[in-house]
Structure formats: structure tokens, C-alpha cells
Design a protein around this motif. Structure first.
Motif, mmCIF file in Angstrom:
data_model
loop_
_atom_site.group_PDB
_atom_site.id
_atom_site.type_symbol
_atom_site.label_atom_id
_atom_site.label_comp_id
_atom_site.label_asym_id
_atom_site.label_seq_id
_atom_site.Cartn_x
_atom_site.Cartn_y
_atom_site.Cartn_z
ATOM 1 N N GLY A 488 0.797 -1.225 0.000
ATOM 2 C CA GLY A 488 0.000 0.000 0.000
ATOM 3 C C GLY A 488 0.825 1.269 0.000
ATOM 4 N N LYS A 489 2.141 1.147 -0.249
ATOM 5 C CA LYS A 489 3.028 2.315 -0.202
ATOM 6 C C LYS A 489 3.838 2.483 -1.480
ATOM 7 C CE LYS A 489 3.642 1.627 4.794
ATOM 8 N NZ LYS A 489 4.629 1.308 5.864
ATOM 9 N N THR A 492 5.880 5.701 -2.782
ATOM 10 C CA THR A 492 5.975 6.701 -1.705
ATOM 11 C C THR A 492 7.345 6.602 -1.023
ATOM 12 O OG1 THR A 492 4.868 5.221 -0.120
ATOM 13 C CG2 THR A 492 3.481 6.712 -1.388
ATOM 14 N N ALA A 569 -0.847 -2.059 -4.082
ATOM 15 C CA ALA A 569 -1.612 -0.813 -4.142
ATOM 16 C C ALA A 569 -2.589 -0.668 -2.978
ATOM 17 C CB ALA A 569 -2.360 -0.729 -5.464
ATOM 18 N N GLY A 570 -2.807 -1.743 -2.229
ATOM 19 C CA GLY A 570 -3.606 -1.637 -1.014
ATOM 20 C C GLY A 570 -5.099 -1.758 -1.203
ATOM 21 N N GLY A 571 -5.538 -2.654 -2.092
ATOM 22 C CA GLY A 571 -6.977 -2.834 -2.228
ATOM 23 C C GLY A 571 -7.358 -3.520 -3.518
ATOM 24 N N ASP A 576 -11.683 -0.098 -3.563
ATOM 25 C CA ASP A 576 -10.573 0.816 -3.270
ATOM 26 C C ASP A 576 -10.062 1.476 -4.549
ATOM 27 O OD1 ASP A 576 -10.164 -0.243 -0.356
ATOM 28 O OD2 ASP A 576 -10.056 -2.028 -1.612
ATOM 29 N N GLU A 578 -9.948 4.520 -5.754
ATOM 30 C CA GLU A 578 -9.102 5.703 -5.639
ATOM 31 C C GLU A 578 -7.715 5.354 -5.096
ATOM 32 O OE1 GLU A 578 -9.450 8.779 -6.766
ATOM 33 O OE2 GLU A 578 -11.245 7.969 -7.719
ATOM 34 N N LYS A 579 -7.652 4.369 -4.203
ATOM 35 C CA LYS A 579 -6.364 3.938 -3.656
ATOM 36 C C LYS A 579 -5.501 3.329 -4.759
ATOM 37 C CE LYS A 579 -3.411 2.538 -0.395
ATOM 38 N NZ LYS A 579 -2.374 3.464 0.117
ATOM 39 N N PHE A 582 -4.407 6.047 -7.151
ATOM 40 C CA PHE A 582 -3.350 6.888 -6.598
ATOM 41 C C PHE A 582 -1.972 6.280 -6.849
ATOM 42 C CE2 PHE A 582 -0.292 7.592 -3.161
ATOM 43 C CZ PHE A 582 -0.156 8.977 -3.196
ATOM 44 N N HIS A 583 -1.856 4.947 -6.717
ATOM 45 C CA HIS A 583 -0.560 4.277 -6.875
ATOM 46 C C HIS A 583 -0.254 3.907 -8.324
ATOM 47 C CE1 HIS A 583 0.359 3.924 -2.604
ATOM 48 N NE2 HIS A 583 -0.907 3.604 -2.396
#
Length: 667
Positions: A488-489, A492, A569-571, A576, A578-579, A582-583
Motif C-alpha cells: 500500500g506504499k 511513496t 496498491a492496497g486494495g 478501493d 481511488e487507492k 493513486f498508486h
């Protein structure tokens, strides 16, 4: 001294499959070399007399595959192109020959009407093997030839993921475990046709099986552990389905030592700990933790081809390879839970090994060198490197007169106070008074690691006049779970580490022209190259390879979408969105400015072709200089095991692209 050239990847030889004879006097191996004309590889078995150190080739036709000892003088060798009769397009046959290592004489052993993976000798005349079962394929014995031929044109898909890198379409296909009786030719399945067998180990009357029984859908990386009892034919479940993931298991007397993780704390890539199953008491118990070591983890290189043993019972312990920091070494663990570092070539990497209670033999590489065979007494320790004896020098002729630039260690502490391992290779003919262009090589994974062993691509770049720098940012393997955990990071903290490492390098080496730096990498690093494209204009050029650009689209296309993408990517795309967006580097395409090259393989099912095409066409749409090179018949492993001409063409594309924008002539 001559520089290393990009074409030289086709001149190198690769050694693999170190295999000790039953009496420990000989070591068999496989040597692979490029066949430029055929655009393929030739593989030949060889044998080393350990007492004399002599190496004797056992073949010249380049058709040898997997090897195993049948006795002290005889090797069983899987061969390609050596069938007793010509096979039809729909037929699958695996052929074996026996070779007398004293005389070199070869005789046909047997053929198996399956595509065989692993094979091990259990008892005289009895073998255990894995082979592909395809429920959708017609049986040639009962189906007319025209119907068998027609069936090759169709793919029936009833399961997801529908494909797998290196295998193609996998719906209805499994690696099944079989017993093969040579005398009768009988091939008897042990596991059912819905179980994928990943590994197995042989006991006296029992077989440990690491597998996964699945139908319809796979959304995790769980693997079960079974015991097959030969006398009763019963299958005993040791680690049940959905409990977690077993990597390997090996018998030590009445104990079965195995590696296992429940995947609960760090997800699908969580590292394994050690357990033992007492076959008398029929109970499992915890032995010890991994203590930050990645069991089976390795150091990245592009000069390794083939396979070999990565764990084995020796005496009262199991020997295995593992990664700590940036060194892959040999370790042992016993039934009391005592784990220790057994042997290492420091700094370097042990790729594969074989051992008995007297001798350890390894395929390994020392710093800035390619893989070769080494041996040492079994009582050797990491503190006694003088015990190691080098047995082969398969690339000695090539390296005579070649300049190999030194890999220099340049660690730094990031803004979060975490130490990051990094390295630099200076250009050939380096002069501290001059300025040079540079290439920032980023590794894939992300759970992987760079180290100090020879990387042809980087050495060729140094030979072409580039500084090359690279590091193991957060997300890399070998530094424990917390360091590796970037679920999920993506884009980043890993991106921050890379950019800060670049700052560190530019400050430490003012000889690098900061306006002439390129970024390059594949897989996760292809994702990162695409991410860099939309987040900074500090690079003069980018070479993005086998990349991911949109996690929303990739989720149900990639063979690892349900497992890797969800955690990276966390989902998922529905809950999810948008999550995941975002990635996704594709989101930031409007901000792209840097000239970028995309390289993809058409049979890459990890990072599928649509991911590169989306990003490439977005670059065209937004007016960013871009180019794409697609490779027929290649998969995710193009840079490591692709066809020789394709590997050279890939390098030519990269060198030409970055050379154009960094003002460096292609060499």
C-alpha cells in the motif's frame, strides 16, 4: 584491456545443477552457452573428479537437461530432441539417457509421455516426478489425430488466473505428482488432478508434498503440506489449506523440517519460519524464526541460467540458502531449532549447492565475478574462507584481457534515519577531473536485492563510459519484514529512498553530470520508472521494462493481480478504486516530460503487454518522446533467460535510447 560490450552477454557460459555422486567422489553439473546461429542455448552435462579437480564434458550436442546420479558411475540425464521416434505437435514426451561417466557412453534409458518437471529416484527402477496434467487436452490414445491437431487451436478457460508467466494458459492444468516404474512403463498419479505440486521430498516409505488444491480461483499464495504413505496409499495433511504457505520440507530421521508462514502480519510475501513435524507423535512444533533472513532469497544477476538444489538434509540438519543483507549464503537448521550460518563466499552469493557429511559443493559467485563451482569440507564455517577450492573457471577465456570495473559500496542514511545499502560502478578509464553521464539501475521485486556479484548490463554500461549506481531501498529483501513491507506504499517511501540515494551519489561523485542521468529497470522497477516519469523531470532519459502502469486495469489481467496488486496498491478495483488509482503511474501521465523507452515481452503474464501500451500511448498523446520495443516469444525473464539475440537487442535498445539523450555514443 578491452571493455565489456553489450554483445558479450552471448559469449558467457553459465553453470548450474551441482550434484554430488553417491560416494561423494564426483560432482556433476550442467554448462549452458549461447547458440547465436540458432538463437537458443546449448546445455551439456559435465563431471568433476573432486580429488584431481579435473573437469570432463559428457556431451557436445547441447541437448542435456536435468541430471541425477543412479550410482557412482552412472548419470540419468533428461535430453531434448533425442526421442526414439518423431513426435507429433500434440504429443508431449520427455526422454532420458544414461551416461557412464567413466567412458562417456550414452544409452537410451526411457521415455515418459508427459512434460516432466522434477524427477527423483526413490528406489531401484522406481522414480517420483512431477508432470503436467491438462484436463482439456484430448487423449492421443483414444482421439483421432485430426481432432488432436484441431484442439491445439483452442484454449478453454474456466479458472482464474487464466495464465502464468513461463507457462501460458493454465486453466485446467496442474503439475501432478506421479510414480514411474521403469520396467513396466507404468505412470501412476499420486496427487489428484486439481492439486498443483510445487515441490516434494522423499523419505524411506513416505513422500512430503508441497502443493495446493484449487479450483476456479486463486487469490492468495497459500500452499499445503501433505505426507503420502506408500504402503497404505493414504495422504496425510500436515499443514491444511488456507493455513498459510509452506515453501519446502525435508526429512531428518523421524522429523520433517519445513518452512512455513501464516501470511497474517506481512501478507503474501511474508517470510517463512522453521517448523518440525514429528512423524511418531504426529505433531508439528515451532523451531525458530527467520530472524530477518529471507529463506531462499537471492542476489540479482543477469549471468545465471538453469537451476539446482536450494535445500537438502545433510546428517542431522537441513542445509538451505538464504539472504541476509546483500549476501546469499548457506545455512543449516536442525530438529532442536538450532539455526546457524554454515558457509559463505564473502562478499558474494551462493546460488545452488549439494552436500554430504564430508563435502559442500556450490555454484557461487565472488564479488564482480560470474558463477563457478567451488567446494569445501563440510566442517567449513564463514570464518574459514580459505577452505574453499574453486573447481571451474568456465568464463576464464572470455575475461582474459577484459576490464571489469569494481563495485564500490556507498551506503547512506535516509531522511527517516534508516541505513540504505548502495553501490557505484565507475566508468572504464575513470578520470576524477572529467564529468560523465550516469545510469541509475533500479531492481525489480520489490522483494529482491542487489549485491556485489557480476552484472553484465552494468559492466557494459561502465564500458560504454557511464557511471552506474544502484541501491536496495525500502521494499527490498534481506533486511527483515519491516524494511521489506511497502504494501500500500508503492511510489511513496520507496521512491523517496531512491531519490535520496541519487542525491547522495551526486554529492559524493561531482564527476557525474546531473543533467545527463538516466533511470532504468524492469518489473517493479518498470513500475518505478513509470512512476518517476510522472513525478520528476530530473532524468534525461528513462528505460522502462516489463512495467505496470495501472493497478485498476492490471488487477484482473496479470497472473499475480489478485495477489501482488492487491497488496502493492492496497486494495481491489471495486472497493478501493481511488487507492489503486493513486498508486498507478498512468494517473500521472499528464505530468510526464522525460523521453522514455518501453520494453515488453508479448508472453509476459506477470507484467502484461497492455500495461506498457497504455503508458506508451499516453506519452504519445501528451507529446513526450517515446519508443516501444516488443519481443515475440519472450516472457518476464527476457533480461535473464531470453533468447541470445533478443537479450542483445534489448540491450541495444536501452543503450541507443539513453545514449541519444545523454549524449553518449552507443558502444
Amino acid at each position: 584491456m578491452e571493455n565489456i560490450l553489450l554483445e558479450d552477454i552471448a559469449a558467457l557460459k553459465f553453470i548450474s545443477a551441482p550434484t554430488l555422486s553417491p560416494d561423494g567422489s564426483r560432482l556433476a553439473c550442467v554448462v549452458t552457452e549461447s547458440d547465436w546461429k540458432a538463437n537458443d542455448y546449448k546445455t551439456n552435462a559435465a563431471v568433476v573428479e573432486l580429488s584431481a579437480g579435473t573437469v570432463t564434458p559428457l556431451g557436445t550436442e547441447g541437448k542435456d537437461g536435468a541430471i541425477l546420479w543412479e550410482d557412482g558411475d552412472t548419470l540419468l540425464i533428461q535430453t531434448k530432441g533425442g526421442a526414439a521416434k518423431e513426435k507429433k505437435a500434440y504429443e508431449t514426451v520427455t526422454d532420458y539417457e544414461r551416461v557412464n561417466v567413466r567412458t562417456g557412453e550414452r544409452t537410451q534409458a526411457f521415455s515418459i509421455g508427459k512434460n516432466v518437471g522434477q524427477i527423483k529416484k526413490w528406489k531401484d527402477g522406481l522414480y517420483v516426478l512431477t508432470a503436467e496434467y491438462d484436463k482439456n487436452a484430448p487423449d492421443p490414445a483414444t482421439t483421432p489425430e485430426d481432432e488432436c491437431m484441431e484442439a491445439l487451436d483452442y484454449h478453454v478457460i474456466e479458472e482464474a488466473p487464466l495464465w502464468e508467466n513461463g507457462k501460458g494458459f493454465i486453466s485446467g492444468k496442474r503439475q501432478v505428482l506421479y510414480l514411474f516404474e521403469e520396467a513396466s512403463g507404468a505412470l501412476t498419479p499420486i496427487t489428484n488432478p486439481t492439486t498443483e505440486v510445487y515441490d516434494f521430498s522423499l523419505g524411506e516409505d513416505v513422500i512430503a508434498i508441497v502443493g495446493r488444491d484449487w479450483k476456479d480461483l486463486v487469490t492468495d499464495t497459500c500452499r499445503e503440506l501433505y505426507l503420502y504413505h506408500a504402503e497404505s496409499g493414504e495422504m496425510e495433511v500436515i499443514v491444511p489449506q488456507k493455513a498459510g504457505k509452506v515453501e519446502w520440507a525435508s526429512f531428518v530421521e523421524d522429523q520433517l523440517i519445513y518452512t512455513f508462514t501464516d501470511n497474517k502480519s506481512y501478507g503474501n510475501t511474508q517470510m517463512c519460519d522453521f517448523y518440525a513435524y514429528d512423524m511418531t507423535e504426529q505433531k508439528s512444533r515451532f523451531l525458530c524464526t527467520n530472524d530477518g533472513m529471507a529463506v531462499g532469497g537471492g542476489v540479482l544477476t543477469d549471468v545465471c541460467y538453469g537451476g539446482g538444489t536450494t535445500y537438502k538434509t545433510v546428517g542431522d540438519a537441513v542445509f538451505f540458502v538464504g539472504l541476509e543483507g546483500y549476501e546469499r549464503a548457506l545455512y543449516s537448521v536442525d530438529a532442536t531449532g538450532t539455526r546457524k550460518k554454515k558457509a559463505a563466499l564473502s562478499p558474494g552469493s551462493i546460488q545452488w549447492f549439494d552436500a554430504d557429511e564430508k563435502t559442500i559443493c556450490v555454484v557461487a559467485a565472488e564479488q564482480d565475478k560470474c558463477m563457478d563451482l567451488y567446494c569445501a569440507p563440510c566442517e567449513t564455517t564463514p570464518e574459514t574462507p580459505e577452505h574453499w577450492k574453486q573447481l571451474t573457471a568456465v568464463n576464464e577465456a572470455y575475461f582474459m584481457g577484459k576490464y571489469v570495473a569494481k563495485t564500490e559500496y556507498v551506503p547512506f542514511v535516509n531522511s527517516a534515519g534508516i541505513s540504505i545499502d548502495g553501490w557505484v560502478i565507475k566508468p572504464v578509464g575513470y578520470d576524477a577531473k572529467k564529468t560523465y553521464p550516469a545510469v541509475f539501475e533500479i531492481h525489480g521485486g520489490p522483494r529482491a536485492a542487489y549485491g556485489t556479484i557480476f552484472l553484465h548490463e552494468m559492466q557494459a554500461m561502465a564500458g560504454a563510459g557511464y557511471f552506474v549506481f544502484f541501491c536496495n531501498p525500502r521494499g527490498s529483501e534481506g533486511r527483515g519484514e519491516e524494511f521489506a513491507d511497502i504494501r500500500g506504499k508503492h511510489g511513496t517511501i520507496d521512491y523517496d529512498d531512491l531519490m535520496e540515494f541519487m542525491d547522495h551519489i551526486l554529492e559524493k561523485f561531482p564527476q557525474i553530470d546531473s543533467h545527463r542521468v538516466a533511470a532504468a529497470g524492469g518489473s517493479y522497477a518498470g513500475f518505478m520508472c513509470n512512476w518517476i516519469e510522472g513525478h520528476t523531470d530530473r532524468f534525461a532519459a528513462i528505460a522502462s521494462q516489463r512495467s505496470v502502469s495501472d493497478f485498476v486495469a492490471d488487477y484482473c489481467i496479470s497472473d499475480i493481480g489478485f495477489t501482488y496488486d492487491r497488496e502493492a496498491a492496497g486494495g481491489d478495483p471495486w472497493n478501493d478504486t481511488e487507492k489503486l488509482w493513486f498508486h498507478s503511474p498512468y494517473r500521472y501521465a499528464p505530468f510526464a516530460k522525460t523521453p522514455i523507452l518501453f520494453i515488453h515481452s508479448l508472453c509476459d503474464y506477470d507484467c502484461t503487454i497492455d500495461q506498457g501500451v497504455m503508458m506508451f500511448q499516453a506519452m504519445k498523446y501528451f507529446g513526450v518522446p517515446s519508443r516501444m520495443c516488443l519481443f515475440e516469444g519472450e516472457n518476464h525473464e527476457l533480461s535473464r533467460t531470453g533468447k541470445p539475440r533478443h537479450r542483445v537487442r534489448r540491450l541495444k535498445e536501452i543503450f541507443s535510447w539513453i545514449g541519444t539523450y545523454l549524449g553518449q555514443e552507443e558502444k
